[in-house]
Design a protein around this motif. Structure first.
Motif, PDB file in Angstrom:
ATOM      1  N   GLN A   1       1.032  -1.232  -0.123  1.00  0.00           N
ATOM      2  CA  GLN A   1       0.165   0.082   0.027  1.00  0.00           C
ATOM      3  C   GLN A   1       0.921   1.215  -0.050  1.00  0.00           C
ATOM      4  O   GLN A   1       0.750   2.085  -0.728  1.00  0.00           O
ATOM      5  CB  GLN A   1      -1.111  -0.055   1.264  1.00  0.00           C
ATOM      6  N   ASP A   2       1.954   1.262   0.756  1.00  0.00           N
ATOM      7  CA  ASP A   2       2.835   2.551   0.921  1.00  0.00           C
ATOM      8  C   ASP A   2       3.423   2.596  -0.350  1.00  0.00           C
ATOM      9  O   ASP A   2       3.742   3.658  -0.755  1.00  0.00           O
ATOM     10  CB  ASP A   2       3.881   2.454   1.928  1.00  0.00           C
ATOM     11  N   ALA A   3       3.909   1.360  -1.018  1.00  0.00           N
ATOM     12  CA  ALA A   3       4.697   1.464  -2.179  1.00  0.00           C
ATOM     13  C   ALA A   3       3.691   2.229  -3.277  1.00  0.00           C
ATOM     14  O   ALA A   3       4.250   2.831  -3.975  1.00  0.00           O
ATOM     15  CB  ALA A   3       5.337   0.167  -2.623  1.00  0.00           C
ATOM     16  N   LEU A   4       2.380   1.708  -3.481  1.00  0.00           N
ATOM     17  CA  LEU A   4       1.593   1.992  -4.452  1.00  0.00           C
ATOM     18  C   LEU A   4       1.173   3.656  -4.124  1.00  0.00           C
ATOM     19  O   LEU A   4       1.334   4.423  -5.057  1.00  0.00           O
ATOM     20  CB  LEU A   4       0.152   1.456  -4.248  1.00  0.00           C
ATOM     21  N   ALA A   5       1.127   4.048  -3.021  1.00  0.00           N
ATOM     22  CA  ALA A   5       1.089   5.451  -2.565  1.00  0.00           C
ATOM     23  C   ALA A   5       1.953   6.282  -3.010  1.00  0.00           C
ATOM     24  O   ALA A   5       1.958   7.548  -3.549  1.00  0.00           O
ATOM     25  CB  ALA A   5       0.790   5.664  -1.312  1.00  0.00           C
ATOM     26  N   GLU A   6       3.169   5.677  -3.170  1.00  0.00           N
ATOM     27  CA  GLU A   6       4.653   6.334  -3.700  1.00  0.00           C
ATOM     28  C   GLU A   6       4.760   6.421  -5.113  1.00  0.00           C
ATOM     29  O   GLU A   6       5.681   6.750  -5.570  1.00  0.00           O
ATOM     30  CB  GLU A   6       5.795   5.857  -2.962  1.00  0.00           C
ATOM     31  N   GLY A   7       3.857   5.799  -5.972  1.00  0.00           N
ATOM     32  CA  GLY A   7       3.681   5.613  -7.220  1.00  0.00           C
ATOM     33  C   GLY A   7       4.415   4.565  -7.964  1.00  0.00           C
ATOM     34  O   GLY A   7       4.586   4.274  -9.151  1.00  0.00           O
ATOM     35  N   LYS A   8       4.691   3.450  -6.918  1.00  0.00           N
ATOM     36  CA  LYS A   8       5.465   2.139  -7.601  1.00  0.00           C
ATOM     37  C   LYS A   8       4.277   1.259  -8.164  1.00  0.00           C
ATOM     38  O   LYS A   8       3.105   1.273  -7.799  1.00  0.00           O
ATOM     39  CB  LYS A   8       5.839   1.441  -6.190  1.00  0.00           C
ATOM     40  N   GLN A   9       4.497   0.563  -9.188  1.00  0.00           N
ATOM     41  CA  GLN A   9       3.769  -0.055 -10.076  1.00  0.00           C
ATOM     42  C   GLN A   9       3.937  -1.778 -10.070  1.00  0.00           C
ATOM     43  O   GLN A   9       2.930  -2.294 -10.096  1.00  0.00           O
ATOM     44  CB  GLN A   9       3.967   0.357 -11.471  1.00  0.00           C
TER      45      GLN A   9
ATOM     46  N   ALA B   1       5.868  -4.682  -7.497  1.00  0.00           N
ATOM     47  CA  ALA B   1       6.770  -5.511  -6.224  1.00  0.00           C
ATOM     48  C   ALA B   1       7.520  -6.695  -6.761  1.00  0.00           C
ATOM     49  O   ALA B   1       6.912  -7.456  -7.656  1.00  0.00           O
ATOM     50  CB  ALA B   1       5.941  -5.506  -4.744  1.00  0.00           C
ATOM     51  N   SER B   2       8.742  -6.746  -6.406  1.00  0.00           N
ATOM     52  CA  SER B   2       9.357  -8.085  -6.720  1.00  0.00           C
ATOM     53  C   SER B   2      10.287  -8.604  -5.361  1.00  0.00           C
ATOM     54  O   SER B   2      10.304  -7.793  -4.418  1.00  0.00           O
ATOM     55  CB  SER B   2      10.332  -7.953  -7.695  1.00  0.00           C
ATOM     56  N   LEU B   3      10.348  -9.882  -5.327  1.00  0.00           N
ATOM     57  CA  LEU B   3      11.223 -10.571  -4.207  1.00  0.00           C
ATOM     58  C   LEU B   3      11.563 -11.782  -4.719  1.00  0.00           C
ATOM     59  O   LEU B   3      11.315 -12.239  -5.771  1.00  0.00           O
ATOM     60  CB  LEU B   3      10.155 -10.721  -3.182  1.00  0.00           C
ATOM     61  N   TYR B   4      12.431 -12.476  -3.935  1.00  0.00           N
ATOM     62  CA  TYR B   4      13.092 -13.652  -3.915  1.00  0.00           C
ATOM     63  C   TYR B   4      12.696 -14.708  -3.118  1.00  0.00           C
ATOM     64  O   TYR B   4      12.932 -14.445  -1.948  1.00  0.00           O
ATOM     65  CB  TYR B   4      14.546 -13.656  -4.238  1.00  0.00           C
ATOM     66  N   ALA B   5      11.698 -15.590  -3.508  1.00  0.00           N
ATOM     67  CA  ALA B   5      11.326 -16.696  -2.325  1.00  0.00           C
ATOM     68  C   ALA B   5      12.319 -17.335  -1.899  1.00  0.00           C
ATOM     69  O   ALA B   5      13.050 -17.848  -2.633  1.00  0.00           O
ATOM     70  CB  ALA B   5      10.133 -17.324  -2.788  1.00  0.00           C
ATOM     71  N   LEU B   6      12.381 -17.927  -0.611  1.00  0.00           N
ATOM     72  CA  LEU B   6      13.503 -18.674  -0.241  1.00  0.00           C
ATOM     73  C   LEU B   6      13.234 -20.171  -0.626  1.00  0.00           C
ATOM     74  O   LEU B   6      14.285 -20.727  -0.764  1.00  0.00           O
ATOM     75  CB  LEU B   6      13.364 -18.566   1.411  1.00  0.00           C
TER      76      LEU B   6
ATOM     77  N   THR C   1      16.289 -19.468  -8.347  1.00  0.00           N
ATOM     78  CA  THR C   1      16.092 -18.295  -7.706  1.00  0.00           C
ATOM     79  C   THR C   1      14.726 -17.935  -7.311  1.00  0.00           C
ATOM     80  O   THR C   1      14.461 -17.035  -6.375  1.00  0.00           O
ATOM     81  CB  THR C   1      16.269 -17.058  -8.728  1.00  0.00           C
ATOM     82  N   TYR C   2      13.609 -18.388  -7.804  1.00  0.00           N
ATOM     83  CA  TYR C   2      12.223 -18.124  -7.284  1.00  0.00           C
ATOM     84  C   TYR C   2      12.108 -16.665  -7.480  1.00  0.00           C
ATOM     85  O   TYR C   2      11.421 -16.166  -6.272  1.00  0.00           O
ATOM     86  CB  TYR C   2      11.957 -19.023  -6.002  1.00  0.00           C
ATOM     87  N   LYS C   3      12.373 -15.998  -8.480  1.00  0.00           N
ATOM     88  CA  LYS C   3      11.968 -14.444  -8.208  1.00  0.00           C
ATOM     89  C   LYS C   3      10.784 -14.293  -8.731  1.00  0.00           C
ATOM     90  O   LYS C   3      10.217 -14.937  -9.669  1.00  0.00           O
ATOM     91  CB  LYS C   3      12.985 -13.796  -9.464  1.00  0.00           C
ATOM     92  N   MET C   4       9.729 -13.725  -7.885  1.00  0.00           N
ATOM     93  CA  MET C   4       8.370 -13.452  -8.036  1.00  0.00           C
ATOM     94  C   MET C   4       7.985 -11.862  -8.223  1.00  0.00           C
ATOM     95  O   MET C   4       8.401 -11.189  -7.395  1.00  0.00           O
ATOM     96  CB  MET C   4       7.641 -14.184  -6.897  1.00  0.00           C
ATOM     97  N   VAL C   5       7.106 -11.712  -8.877  1.00  0.00           N
ATOM     98  CA  VAL C   5       6.700 -10.177  -9.041  1.00  0.00           C
ATOM     99  C   VAL C   5       5.321 -10.057  -8.940  1.00  0.00           C
ATOM    100  O   VAL C   5       4.233 -11.095  -9.006  1.00  0.00           O
ATOM    101  CB  VAL C   5       7.150  -9.778 -10.345  1.00  0.00           C
ATOM    102  N   LYS C   6       4.905  -8.877  -8.472  1.00  0.00           N
ATOM    103  CA  LYS C   6       3.505  -8.538  -8.342  1.00  0.00           C
ATOM    104  C   LYS C   6       2.948  -7.062  -8.925  1.00  0.00           C
ATOM    105  O   LYS C   6       3.902  -6.191  -8.689  1.00  0.00           O
ATOM    106  CB  LYS C   6       2.763  -8.568  -6.921  1.00  0.00           C
ATOM    107  N   LYS C   7       2.013  -7.017  -9.981  1.00  0.00           N
ATOM    108  CA  LYS C   7       1.766  -5.827 -10.316  1.00  0.00           C
ATOM    109  C   LYS C   7       0.675  -4.963  -9.029  1.00  0.00           C
ATOM    110  O   LYS C   7      -0.072  -5.635  -8.536  1.00  0.00           O
ATOM    111  CB  LYS C   7       0.675  -5.966 -11.692  1.00  0.00           C
ATOM    112  N   LEU C   8       1.218  -3.749  -8.766  1.00  0.00           N
ATOM    113  CA  LEU C   8       0.355  -3.337  -7.699  1.00  0.00           C
ATOM    114  C   LEU C   8      -0.860  -2.470  -8.287  1.00  0.00           C
ATOM    115  O   LEU C   8      -0.440  -1.602  -9.197  1.00  0.00           O
ATOM    116  CB  LEU C   8       1.465  -2.281  -6.706  1.00  0.00           C
ATOM    117  N   VAL C   9      -1.933  -2.620  -7.667  1.00  0.00           N
ATOM    118  CA  VAL C   9      -3.107  -1.791  -8.335  1.00  0.00           C
ATOM    119  C   VAL C   9      -3.952  -1.184  -7.225  1.00  0.00           C
ATOM    120  O   VAL C   9      -3.705  -1.765  -5.979  1.00  0.00           O
ATOM    121  CB  VAL C   9      -3.972  -2.796  -8.925  1.00  0.00           C
TER     122      VAL C   9
END
Length: 149
Positions: free
Chosen positions: A104-112, A114-119, A140-148
């Motif tokens: 929510q905070d990232a979206l409020a700052e204009g981020k579109q 989120a990405s992460l590496y799952a363990l 690597t398990y790199k995962m992403v999500k579109k912030l809406v």
């Protein structure tokens, strides 16, 4: 332990250097998380940078989880570095609440996005339930999500 949602989880952003009481908790959570992966894995993930955005989840007065992320003003992405929940509070929505606040905070700052590496594969399942998709599979398990909104 069955999955039970805790209703009194509070999440707030903080600066690691300004809250000395959370540092031992963070180290304990990291040590617990990495105990099966050896001391080198723990050392690599125990350091925080000044640029990291930190969130803590508390149940009552007890810190039970931490999430950290990196971003820059010119980037449209927030990079989630870690989401750690105390073992006895896992499966009780703490991680979901932490990520929701961070997103929510990232979206409020204009981020579109989120990405992460799952363990591991268990983490992959958790993140998929929250809307993340696999960009790069094993190892690597790199995962992403579109912030809406």
């Amino acid at each position: 332990m069955p999955n039970v949602e805790i209703s009194n989880i509070s999440v707030r952003q903080f600066v690691m250097a300004e809250e000395p009481d959370i540092a031992p908790v963070a180290k304990e959570l990291l040590a617990d998380l990495y105990q099966d992966r050896g001391p080198d894995a723990y050392k690599k993930c125990c350091s925080y940078t000044e640029k990291e955005i930190c969130y803590r989840a508390d149940v009552g007065e007890q810190p039970v989880g931490i999430a950290t992320a990196l971003t820059t003003p010119e980037s449209s992405e927030v990079i989630i570095r870690r989401v750690i929940v105390a073992r006895k509070f896992r499966g009780q929505s703490v991680g979901s609440v932490l990520l929701s606040r961070l997103e929510q905070d990232a979206l409020a700052e204009g981020k579109q996005r989120a990405s992460l590496y799952a363990l591991d594969k268990k983490s992959v399942k958790f993140y998929r339930q929250l809307g993340y998709w696999m960009q790069y599979p094993e190892p690597t398990y790199k995962m992403v999500k579109k912030l809406v909104v």
